[in-house]
Design a protein around this motif. Structure first.
Motif, PDB file in Angstrom:
ATOM      1  N   TYR A  53      29.412  43.566 -31.567  1.00  0.00           N
ATOM      2  CA  TYR A  53      29.415  44.400 -30.375  1.00  0.00           C
ATOM      3  C   TYR A  53      29.255  43.560 -29.124  1.00  0.00           C
ATOM      4  O   TYR A  53      29.813  43.867 -28.071  1.00  0.00           O
ATOM      5  CB  TYR A  53      28.320  45.471 -30.455  1.00  0.00           C
ATOM      6  CG  TYR A  53      26.918  44.972 -30.193  1.00  0.00           C
ATOM      7  CD1 TYR A  53      26.419  44.916 -28.892  1.00  0.00           C
ATOM      8  CD2 TYR A  53      26.098  44.536 -31.237  1.00  0.00           C
ATOM      9  CE1 TYR A  53      25.137  44.455 -28.634  1.00  0.00           C
ATOM     10  CE2 TYR A  53      24.822  44.074 -30.992  1.00  0.00           C
ATOM     11  CZ  TYR A  53      24.345  44.025 -29.694  1.00  0.00           C
ATOM     12  OH  TYR A  53      23.083  43.569 -29.459  1.00  0.00           O
ATOM     13  N   GLN A  87      27.986  51.734 -24.948  1.00  0.00           N
ATOM     14  CA  GLN A  87      26.688  52.228 -24.476  1.00  0.00           C
ATOM     15  C   GLN A  87      25.904  51.125 -23.771  1.00  0.00           C
ATOM     16  O   GLN A  87      25.224  51.384 -22.764  1.00  0.00           O
ATOM     17  CB  GLN A  87      25.888  52.790 -25.651  1.00  0.00           C
ATOM     18  CG  GLN A  87      26.429  54.115 -26.163  1.00  0.00           C
ATOM     19  CD  GLN A  87      25.691  54.612 -27.393  1.00  0.00           C
ATOM     20  OE1 GLN A  87      25.069  53.824 -28.137  1.00  0.00           O
ATOM     21  NE2 GLN A  87      25.759  55.919 -27.645  1.00  0.00           N
ATOM     22  N   HIS A  96      28.378  51.180 -29.696  1.00  0.00           N
ATOM     23  CA  HIS A  96      27.222  50.375 -29.298  1.00  0.00           C
ATOM     24  C   HIS A  96      27.575  49.514 -28.084  1.00  0.00           C
ATOM     25  O   HIS A  96      26.800  49.423 -27.116  1.00  0.00           O
ATOM     26  CB  HIS A  96      26.784  49.488 -30.470  1.00  0.00           C
ATOM     27  CG  HIS A  96      25.453  48.833 -30.266  1.00  0.00           C
ATOM     28  ND1 HIS A  96      24.836  48.053 -31.215  1.00  0.00           N
ATOM     29  CD2 HIS A  96      24.608  48.836 -29.201  1.00  0.00           C
ATOM     30  CE1 HIS A  96      23.702  47.600 -30.747  1.00  0.00           C
ATOM     31  NE2 HIS A  96      23.533  48.060 -29.532  1.00  0.00           N
ATOM     32  N   THR A 101      30.277  50.189 -33.933  1.00  0.00           N
ATOM     33  CA  THR A 101      30.186  48.922 -33.196  1.00  0.00           C
ATOM     34  C   THR A 101      30.745  49.082 -31.788  1.00  0.00           C
ATOM     35  O   THR A 101      30.142  48.629 -30.800  1.00  0.00           O
ATOM     36  CB  THR A 101      30.955  47.812 -33.944  1.00  0.00           C
ATOM     37  OG1 THR A 101      30.388  47.634 -35.240  1.00  0.00           O
ATOM     38  CG2 THR A 101      30.898  46.500 -33.182  1.00  0.00           C
TER      39      THR A 101
END
Length: 469
Positions: free
Chosen positions: A4, A48, A45, A42
């Motif tokens: 990520y 975010q 994540h 992934t």
């Protein structure tokens, strides 16, 4: 580094360089997952984390967008530029027609200097082919073309590490026909096609003729097409094909690194986009190591490798080819409906020359002379021009690229030079935007005699005059 985090760093870099602008919608979680090979979790994540750091924002049912406060720095060039209707043919036609004046000192010429061609041996090969041409020659040279010629071309590719069957090769009337047929085989009118920015003007003419939309992608004079910008074009548009020069690109002159060639092939395969590789300058490398083609990394048959003998042997022969991959039969059928076939006598003459003369010896001398002439011209220009004018001289090929201060209009210099019977290729020829109006391409394959030295002095004086206005 976690997966990520790689995506986070990539998107930050793209936003900072202007590939994604404030307010642009990022690819959906699903699309990003499909194209990156990462799981949905992934990607989520990464998005975010970018949102928490203020790089992007999210809205219900609208996905993620680049945050307004992340303003890109002023860019030398737009990352991706879409042109709905390519309209360059009339302008390019006028410039090419002006260069036909026999009194012209022709730095705008696209082919190597005629004195570099082995005219005597080619003429003898043409005479031998005409004398010995069998009655069946017209049928034997129909698409895909002369079997012996296709075999010779395939064997030459093996020396560059590319294994190609003669059955994959279609002989065409020059490289431009190969490129046009390749475009027709994978697109229909209205489709989007990626090109470099700047690009070979023949690509823009082909897009115009076939009613295709150009997606011009930022390209660096030294390192070539920007991978991140290319991926953004693929993410945001329904791209059907990509037309690129990987070796001694016209007009900039760069050669992509092998690593970058491989990355581009993998990227296009991931998006299922056809690659049309314009490789007409690959024989004109500098030194002893031949350059590779992107076709070397093809695992899908979705790359059409196009080339010709026009830049390495004689321009007037008009013999090219396309290594067509899975589209070989489609291209043969298209050729039968357009030009029917490539000239049988010329194909046979080339077979005669390539099997009876030392083509490699000719190429060795050609490369040496091109390197010497280009270096001499670049050095001479450097003594004439101020430091604010950048003379881009890449290894191999025979073009120089001049970058003038951005307030200078190269078309004004082009008009000045026409009055002095000197032709140049203004940057406007190579892009559908206004980004290269301050640039000039020069053909450096000619011997720098007194006449050409005086012409370059006149060019330099015109540039300096416009800079001082």
């Amino acid at each position: 580094m976690a997966k990520y985090q790689n995506l986070v760093d990539q998107l930050k870099r793209q936003i900072q360089s202007g590939i994604w602008n404030p307010g642009d919608k990022l690819p959906s979680l699903r699309k990003q997952s499909e194209h990156s090979g990462m799981s949905l979790m992934t990607v989520l994540h990464a998005y975010q984390l970018l949102e928490s750091q203020g790089w992007i924002t999210s809205q219900a049912r609208s996905g993620y967008k680049v945050a307004p406060r992340f303003k890109k720095q002023q860019q030398v060039q737009m990352a991706v530029s879409r042109t709905e209707n390519v309209d360059v043919n009339e302008f390019i036609f006028e410039i090419l027609q002006a260069g036909k004046n026999p009194l012209m000192v022709n730095f705008g010429f696209a082919y190597p200097s005629p004195d570099l061609y082995p005219r005597y041996h080619i003429n003898r090969a043409l005479s031998a082919a005409a004398r010995n041409m069998p009655i069946s020659s017209a049928f034997n040279n129909l698409p895909p073309g002369n079997e012996q010629l296709r075999s010779i071309i395939a064997k030459r590719y093996t020396t560059r590490g590319i294994e190609i069957s003669p059955d994959e090769i279609v002989i065409t009337a020059g490289a431009l026909e190969a490129l046009n047929l390749s475009l027709q085989a994978c697109t229909k009118p209205g489709d989007c096609v990626v090109v470099e920015s700047p690009t070979f003007y023949g690509a823009l003419q082909s897009l115009q003729r076939l009613g295709l939309k150009a997606l011009s992608v930022r390209t660096d004079p030294t390192t070539g097409i920007d991978i991140d910008s290319l991926e953004r074009a693929l993410q945001t548009h329904d791209v059907k094909a990509c037309w690129l020069m990987s070796n001694h690109q016209n007009p900039l002159g760069f050669t992509l690194s092998d690593e970058k060639k491989k990355q581009i092939v993998e990227l296009l395969q991931r998006y299922n986009v056809a690659l049309i590789e314009d490789d007409v300058y690959s024989e004109l490398y500098e030194g002893n190591e031949p350059v590779s083609s992107m076709k070397m990394y093809d695992q899908s048959g979705n790359i059409m490798l196009c080339s010709s003998f026009s830049k390495s042997l004689v321009a007037g022969l008009r013999i090219g080819w396309v290594v067509a991959g899975k589209r070989s039969f489609d291209i043969q059928k298209l050729q039968l409906m357009s030009t029917l076939a490539t000239s049988a006598p010329i194909q046979m003459a080339l077979v005669h020359y390539l099997t009876s003369r030392n083509y490699e010896s000719h190429l060795k001398q050609l490369r040496k002379k091109l390197h010497e002439r280009k270096s001499k011209m670049a050095d001479f220009l450097s003594t004439l021009l101020p430091e604010s004018v950048k003379v881009v001289n890449q290894k191999g090929g025979y073009f120089l690229w001049l970058e003038l201060p951005k307030n200078i209009d190269a078309m004004q210099i082009y008009q000045d030079m026409l009055k002095a019977n000197v032709s140049i290729a203004p940057g406007k020829m190579f892009d559908v935007t206004e980004q290269y109006n301050h640039c000039i391409r020069l053909n450096a394959s000619f011997e720098l005699d007194q006449q050409r030295a005086e012409a370059l002095t006149t060019l330099s004086n015109s540039i300096i005059h416009h800079m001082n206005e």
